[in-house]
Design a protein around this motif. Structure first.
Motif, PDB file in Angstrom:
ATOM      1  N   GLY A  57       0.806  -1.212   0.000  1.00  0.00           N
ATOM      2  CA  GLY A  57       0.000   0.000   0.000  1.00  0.00           C
ATOM      3  C   GLY A  57       0.844   1.269   0.000  1.00  0.00           C
ATOM      4  O   GLY A  57       0.327   2.373  -0.136  1.00  0.00           O
ATOM      5  N   MET A  58       2.160   1.128   0.147  1.00  0.00           N
ATOM      6  CA  MET A  58       3.042   2.294   0.175  1.00  0.00           C
ATOM      7  C   MET A  58       3.165   2.908  -1.217  1.00  0.00           C
ATOM      8  O   MET A  58       3.186   2.208  -2.226  1.00  0.00           O
ATOM      9  N   ARG A  59       3.255   4.231  -1.230  1.00  0.00           N
ATOM     10  CA  ARG A  59       3.560   4.971  -2.458  1.00  0.00           C
ATOM     11  C   ARG A  59       4.878   5.701  -2.217  1.00  0.00           C
ATOM     12  O   ARG A  59       4.930   6.676  -1.459  1.00  0.00           O
TER      13      ARG A  59
ATOM     14  N   PRO B  77      -2.404  -2.565  -3.435  1.00  0.00           N
ATOM     15  CA  PRO B  77      -1.467  -2.141  -4.475  1.00  0.00           C
ATOM     16  C   PRO B  77      -0.394  -1.200  -3.918  1.00  0.00           C
ATOM     17  O   PRO B  77      -0.670  -0.336  -3.085  1.00  0.00           O
ATOM     18  N   SER B  78       0.820  -1.386  -4.361  1.00  0.00           N
ATOM     19  CA  SER B  78       1.936  -0.523  -3.989  1.00  0.00           C
ATOM     20  C   SER B  78       2.485   0.149  -5.243  1.00  0.00           C
ATOM     21  O   SER B  78       2.268  -0.310  -6.369  1.00  0.00           O
ATOM     22  N   HIS B  79       3.219   1.223  -5.024  1.00  0.00           N
ATOM     23  CA  HIS B  79       3.744   1.973  -6.169  1.00  0.00           C
ATOM     24  C   HIS B  79       5.100   2.577  -5.818  1.00  0.00           C
ATOM     25  O   HIS B  79       5.369   2.919  -4.662  1.00  0.00           O
ATOM     26  N   VAL B  80       5.946   2.723  -6.835  1.00  0.00           N
ATOM     27  CA  VAL B  80       7.191   3.477  -6.681  1.00  0.00           C
ATOM     28  C   VAL B  80       7.408   4.304  -7.942  1.00  0.00           C
ATOM     29  O   VAL B  80       7.231   3.816  -9.061  1.00  0.00           O
ATOM     30  N   THR B  81       7.744   5.556  -7.743  1.00  0.00           N
ATOM     31  CA  THR B  81       8.177   6.423  -8.840  1.00  0.00           C
ATOM     32  C   THR B  81       9.678   6.638  -8.683  1.00  0.00           C
ATOM     33  O   THR B  81      10.131   7.138  -7.652  1.00  0.00           O
ATOM     34  N   VAL B  82      10.417   6.219  -9.684  1.00  0.00           N
ATOM     35  CA  VAL B  82      11.862   6.440  -9.692  1.00  0.00           C
ATOM     36  C   VAL B  82      12.112   7.745 -10.435  1.00  0.00           C
ATOM     37  O   VAL B  82      11.735   7.881 -11.598  1.00  0.00           O
ATOM     38  N   SER B  83      12.728   8.685  -9.755  1.00  0.00           N
ATOM     39  CA  SER B  83      12.927   9.996 -10.367  1.00  0.00           C
ATOM     40  C   SER B  83      14.397  10.389 -10.300  1.00  0.00           C
ATOM     41  O   SER B  83      15.078  10.136  -9.307  1.00  0.00           O
TER      42      SER B  83
ATOM     43  N   ALA C  45       1.161  16.138  -1.472  1.00  0.00           N
ATOM     44  CA  ALA C  45       0.695  15.011  -0.662  1.00  0.00           C
ATOM     45  C   ALA C  45       0.305  13.790  -1.495  1.00  0.00           C
ATOM     46  O   ALA C  45      -0.748  13.197  -1.283  1.00  0.00           O
ATOM     47  N   CYS C  46       1.157  13.399  -2.429  1.00  0.00           N
ATOM     48  CA  CYS C  46       0.811  12.256  -3.281  1.00  0.00           C
ATOM     49  C   CYS C  46       1.661  11.010  -3.006  1.00  0.00           C
ATOM     50  O   CYS C  46       1.445   9.974  -3.621  1.00  0.00           O
ATOM     51  N   PHE C  47       2.616  11.117  -2.073  1.00  0.00           N
ATOM     52  CA  PHE C  47       3.425   9.962  -1.682  1.00  0.00           C
ATOM     53  C   PHE C  47       3.402   9.841  -0.159  1.00  0.00           C
ATOM     54  O   PHE C  47       3.208  10.830   0.552  1.00  0.00           O
ATOM     55  N   ASN C  48       3.600   8.616   0.331  1.00  0.00           N
ATOM     56  CA  ASN C  48       3.710   8.464   1.782  1.00  0.00           C
ATOM     57  C   ASN C  48       5.107   8.045   2.226  1.00  0.00           C
ATOM     58  O   ASN C  48       5.341   7.787   3.401  1.00  0.00           O
ATOM     59  N   ALA C  49       6.049   8.001   1.272  1.00  0.00           N
ATOM     60  CA  ALA C  49       7.454   7.781   1.611  1.00  0.00           C
ATOM     61  C   ALA C  49       8.321   8.418   0.532  1.00  0.00           C
ATOM     62  O   ALA C  49       7.962   8.414  -0.654  1.00  0.00           O
TER      63      ALA C  49
ATOM     64  N   PRO D 138       0.519  13.722   5.074  1.00  0.00           N
ATOM     65  CA  PRO D 138       0.691  13.747   6.532  1.00  0.00           C
ATOM     66  C   PRO D 138       0.939  12.336   7.057  1.00  0.00           C
ATOM     67  O   PRO D 138       0.243  11.388   6.690  1.00  0.00           O
ATOM     68  N   GLY D 139       1.948  12.205   7.874  1.00  0.00           N
ATOM     69  CA  GLY D 139       2.357  10.891   8.357  1.00  0.00           C
ATOM     70  C   GLY D 139       3.424  10.263   7.489  1.00  0.00           C
ATOM     71  O   GLY D 139       3.989   9.220   7.846  1.00  0.00           O
ATOM     72  N   GLY D 140       3.726  10.886   6.344  1.00  0.00           N
ATOM     73  CA  GLY D 140       4.725  10.351   5.429  1.00  0.00           C
ATOM     74  C   GLY D 140       6.139  10.482   5.981  1.00  0.00           C
ATOM     75  O   GLY D 140       6.427  11.324   6.841  1.00  0.00           O
ATOM     76  N   ARG D 141       7.024   9.671   5.461  1.00  0.00           N
ATOM     77  CA  ARG D 141       8.391   9.613   5.988  1.00  0.00           C
ATOM     78  C   ARG D 141       9.432   9.994   4.938  1.00  0.00           C
ATOM     79  O   ARG D 141       9.370   9.535   3.792  1.00  0.00           O
ATOM     80  N   PHE D 142      10.355  10.837   5.341  1.00  0.00           N
ATOM     81  CA  PHE D 142      11.514  11.210   4.538  1.00  0.00           C
ATOM     82  C   PHE D 142      12.718  10.427   5.035  1.00  0.00           C
ATOM     83  O   PHE D 142      12.986  10.383   6.238  1.00  0.00           O
ATOM     84  N   MET D 143      13.474   9.827   4.092  1.00  0.00           N
ATOM     85  CA  MET D 143      14.689   9.124   4.473  1.00  0.00           C
ATOM     86  C   MET D 143      15.797   9.435   3.480  1.00  0.00           C
ATOM     87  O   MET D 143      15.579   9.441   2.267  1.00  0.00           O
TER      88      MET D 143
END
Length: 308
Positions: A108-110, A139-145, A189-193, A219-224
């Protein structure tokens, strides 16, 4: 094949380091003196018309840095793993594994994997999810940028070879997007990580990168962030400096025909803020619960923060 290449690279590193150890302190006196000035803030040119920034130990106009960094990664894109082996003595794979484990992906992570062109973090993220049960078929998603299209092309081809494409990834989607980390084309606010590994030090305005990361997170998303940093022990830092300045550039020349690119990468590490300073920058961007973890005595560090 990769193991043999890493072994040869490490043997070469040891040979070069032994050969240069006797003259290291004299040869690097000027370099370490320049590094001691730390990560200076952008200033203004003599005419006062355009601000300047650092490109390694050089001072350049801000308008020039992006192109110079772009050229470096154009040169090393096809030998990116080799470059990381040289920069980390082969340990970068372990650091990246630990980075993704600290993220702890869940179905479920984006994820936005910024500066992720060759896919190292994305592939670990997808494999991590594949090893987890997903009874609800979330469903999960990753955008590689990445700002460099060539790096993205290399990553997309690697994904195809590894079988990490949407056709073979149940309940996971992957997108490849050429974009500037300082001005992202994504909605609020379109990603949660958000992850950025070994990329933020190459950006002209780190504060803008952090601000954009905050904007696109829910909100609640994480930056790493995983980045080369500064050792906590002065003696070990000195030894690492000798390896960095005396071994890595000639190794880059011998293995990839790229002295200047590797010289820049070494210098860019020394100009990046120390761990506590970078932590404060993340907090100033609006993140809460900011922390960092040193790996391998501080050669790299993982910084983490949340948008609450």
């Amino acid at each position: 094949m990769q193991s043999n290449q890493s072994t040869r690279l490490l043997s070469l590193a040891r040979h070069l380091l032994r050969r240069t150890a006797a003259q290291a302190s004299q040869q690097t006196a000027g370099v370490t003196g320049a590094a001691a000035t730390g990560p200076g803030a952008s200033g203004t040119s003599a005419s006062g018309t355009e601000q300047t920034t650092h490109f390694g130990f050089q001072t350049v106009k801000e308008s020039e840095k992006e192109q110079k960094v772009h050229e470096v990664f154009e040169q090393v894109a096809n030998s990116y793993d080799l470059m990381n082996d040289a920069m980390s003595m082969g340990i970068h794979r372990v650091w990246k594994d630990m980075f993704v484990e600290r993220l702890g992906p869940t179905h479920g992570m984006r994820l936005l994997d910024m500066a992720g062109g060759t896919g190292d973090i994305t592939f670990r993220y997808l494999k991590y999810l594949a090893n987890q049960a997903n009874p609800q078929q979330r469903p999960s998603h990753v955008t590689v940028s990445d700002i460099n299209q060539h790096m993205l092309d290399v990553g997309r081809e690697r994904a195809r070879r590894l079988g990490l494409t949407e056709e073979r990834l149940p309940n996971s989607t992957i997108a490849w997007q050429c974009a500037d980390a300082e001005c992202l084309p994504f909605e609020d606010a379109c990603f949660n990580a958000y992850t950025i590994a070994f990329g933020i030090r190459n950006c002209t305005h780190v504060d803008k990168v952090l601000s954009e990361a905050y904007r696109v997170l829910q909100p609640g998303g994480r930056f790493m962030c995983l980045e080369f940093s500064h050792l906590t022990n002065e003696s070990m830092q000195w030894l690492y400096d000798q390896y960095s300045f005396q071994v890595i550039p000639p190794m880059g020349q011998l293995l990839a025909g790229q002295w200047q690119a590797y010289q820049y990468l070494v210098e860019s590490i020394r100009r990046f803020p120390k761990q506590e300073h970078f932590k404060q920058m993340i907090e100033q961007a609006g993140f809460d619960l900011v922390s960092y973890e040193n790996l391998t005595f501080g050669i790299v560090s993982i910084h983490s923060g949340f948008k609450l």
